[in-house]
Design a protein around this motif. Structure first.
Motif, mmCIF file in Angstrom:
data_model
loop_
_atom_site.group_PDB
_atom_site.id
_atom_site.type_symbol
_atom_site.label_atom_id
_atom_site.label_comp_id
_atom_site.label_asym_id
_atom_site.label_seq_id
_atom_site.Cartn_x
_atom_site.Cartn_y
_atom_site.Cartn_z
ATOM 1 N N TRP A 84 109.995 28.050 21.567
ATOM 2 C CA TRP A 84 109.835 26.706 21.655
ATOM 3 C C TRP A 84 108.948 26.299 21.094
ATOM 4 O O TRP A 84 108.548 24.889 20.622
ATOM 5 C CB TRP A 84 109.738 26.336 23.132
ATOM 6 C CG TRP A 84 108.307 27.241 23.999
ATOM 7 C CD1 TRP A 84 108.503 28.407 24.507
ATOM 8 C CD2 TRP A 84 107.115 26.592 23.951
ATOM 9 N NE1 TRP A 84 107.082 28.505 24.740
ATOM 10 C CE2 TRP A 84 106.331 27.648 24.627
ATOM 11 C CE3 TRP A 84 106.392 25.435 23.405
ATOM 12 C CZ2 TRP A 84 104.792 27.421 24.676
ATOM 13 C CZ3 TRP A 84 105.166 25.308 23.412
ATOM 14 C CH2 TRP A 84 104.255 26.302 24.117
ATOM 15 N N GLY A 105 107.260 21.752 26.002
ATOM 16 C CA GLY A 105 108.127 22.496 24.723
ATOM 17 C C GLY A 105 109.502 21.699 24.511
ATOM 18 O O GLY A 105 110.021 21.504 25.514
ATOM 19 N N ARG A 106 109.691 22.041 23.224
ATOM 20 C CA ARG A 106 111.314 21.814 22.818
ATOM 21 C C ARG A 106 111.692 20.179 23.063
ATOM 22 O O ARG A 106 112.828 20.051 23.781
ATOM 23 C CB ARG A 106 112.160 22.368 23.846
ATOM 24 C CG ARG A 106 112.140 23.922 23.561
ATOM 25 C CD ARG A 106 113.581 24.613 23.658
ATOM 26 N NE ARG A 106 113.552 25.975 23.105
ATOM 27 C CZ ARG A 106 113.321 27.198 23.844
ATOM 28 N NH1 ARG A 106 112.941 27.062 25.178
ATOM 29 N NH2 ARG A 106 113.452 28.294 23.081
ATOM 30 N N ARG A 164 115.621 18.913 23.552
ATOM 31 C CA ARG A 164 115.847 18.752 24.953
ATOM 32 C C ARG A 164 116.312 17.072 24.976
ATOM 33 O O ARG A 164 117.492 16.950 25.623
ATOM 34 C CB ARG A 164 114.698 18.740 25.815
ATOM 35 C CG ARG A 164 114.589 20.187 26.224
ATOM 36 C CD ARG A 164 113.327 20.729 27.234
ATOM 37 N NE ARG A 164 113.128 19.530 28.179
ATOM 38 C CZ ARG A 164 111.834 19.034 28.282
ATOM 39 N NH1 ARG A 164 110.971 19.386 27.329
ATOM 40 N NH2 ARG A 164 111.635 18.066 29.153
ATOM 41 N N GLN A 171 104.205 25.522 27.527
ATOM 42 C CA GLN A 171 104.876 26.330 28.742
ATOM 43 C C GLN A 171 104.062 27.459 28.619
ATOM 44 O O GLN A 171 103.282 27.705 27.850
ATOM 45 C CB GLN A 171 106.420 26.725 28.296
ATOM 46 C CG GLN A 171 107.247 25.463 28.245
ATOM 47 C CD GLN A 171 108.517 25.674 27.610
ATOM 48 O OE1 GLN A 171 108.868 26.888 27.275
ATOM 49 N NE2 GLN A 171 109.386 24.547 27.360
#
Length: 273
Positions: free
Chosen positions: A198, A112-113, A117, A192
């Motif tokens: 996310w 995720g993200r 990130r 996740q």
């Protein structure tokens, strides 16, 4: 957070062995053996397999199954280049290391993200004065007007408008470098364990990966219908446990089988050995 080569760590969850190349895996030669389809897998802790013992990571499980059941090639290897805590931009460095092992395919595991990130990492690199070895990323930092002494909130505000550009450039670079080296770029989305905010970034991330030219395998629903307490490591810790890795491996193997003509048979990717 590079991994120290040739160490064996005894953790609560089992043994973690890091081989001479600084990878958590069995020992492989740098050059692939003849008639071997070699995959290099990039990712962070879910790939490296923090929380499960050697041989229990989904990477190891999929490799075992390919060896047992897939018969398009005499032999299969999946080299695990996962490093705990690595962000998308750091995977560009792992990629160069992976390409030295002459893989037939690069499996990039995204969780995720990815967008935020990648963006946050660029801010962190600027603050810590880390040299960014890629001109287009340095250029974005300059355009956003980031400086070393800016606090994180101000810096993120400046760079957020460029977030998509940062990740998109990263994905294009992975695809381009893989192809230049005769490796097929495959993007595997691994969710996740816990649902959450996310997920908002996922559709855009997948669309960027597709535009960059990756073959896409989306495992977004790999945990659906599961009680998450049975698949995560601990209440305070989200990496998948042994059951989690088993679920991922079985689903990923099915997806690879569905796409076997594209992944294992593509002419551009004819075995080089």
């Amino acid at each position: 957070s590079e991994m120290v080569p040739s160490v064996v760590l005894d953790t609560n969850y089992g043994v973690i062995s890091i081989i001479r190349w600084g990878m958590r895996d069995q020992d492989y030669e740098r050059k692939p053996p003849p008639n071997t389809y070699r995959i290099a897998m990039l990712g962070a802790s879910s790939v490296m397999g923090w929380g499960v013992a050697d041989g229990q990571t989904f990477e190891a499980l999929v490799e075992d199954r390919l060896k047992r059941e897939a018969n398009l090639h005499a032999n299969y290897e999946i080299l695990n280049f996962g490093v705990q805590g690595y962000q998308p931009l750091q995977q560009l460095v792992s990629l160069e290391k992976a390409l030295e092992f002459e893989p037939n395919a690069i499996f990039y595991i995204a969780t995720g993200r990815e967008i935020s990130r990648a963006t946050r990492y660029l801010v962190e690199a600027t603050q810590k004065n880390v040299v960014i070895p890629f001109e287009p990323l340095r250029e974005i930092v300059a355009r956003a007007g980031l400086t070393r002494d800016m606090d994180e909130t101000a810096a993120l505000k400046r760079i957020n408008p460029y977030s998509n550009e940062i990740l998109s450039w990263t994905y294009h670079r992975i695809v381009e470098r893989s192809r230049e080296n005769g490796a097929l770029p495959v993007f595997i989305f691994l969710p996740q364990v816990r649902e959450g905010t996310w997920q908002e970034e996922t559709p855009e991330t997948l669309s960027m990966a597709e535009k960059a030219g990756f073959i896409i395998i989306n495992l977004a629903d790999v945990y659906s219908g599961q009680d998450i307490t049975t698949i995560r490591l601990a209440e305070w810790d989200d990496p998948p446990n042994v059951l989690g890795h088993t679920l991922i491996a079985s689903r990923l193997y099915d997806e690879l089988r569905k796409k076997r003509d594209v992944i294992f048979n593509s002419p551009r990717n004819a075995l080089k050995h």
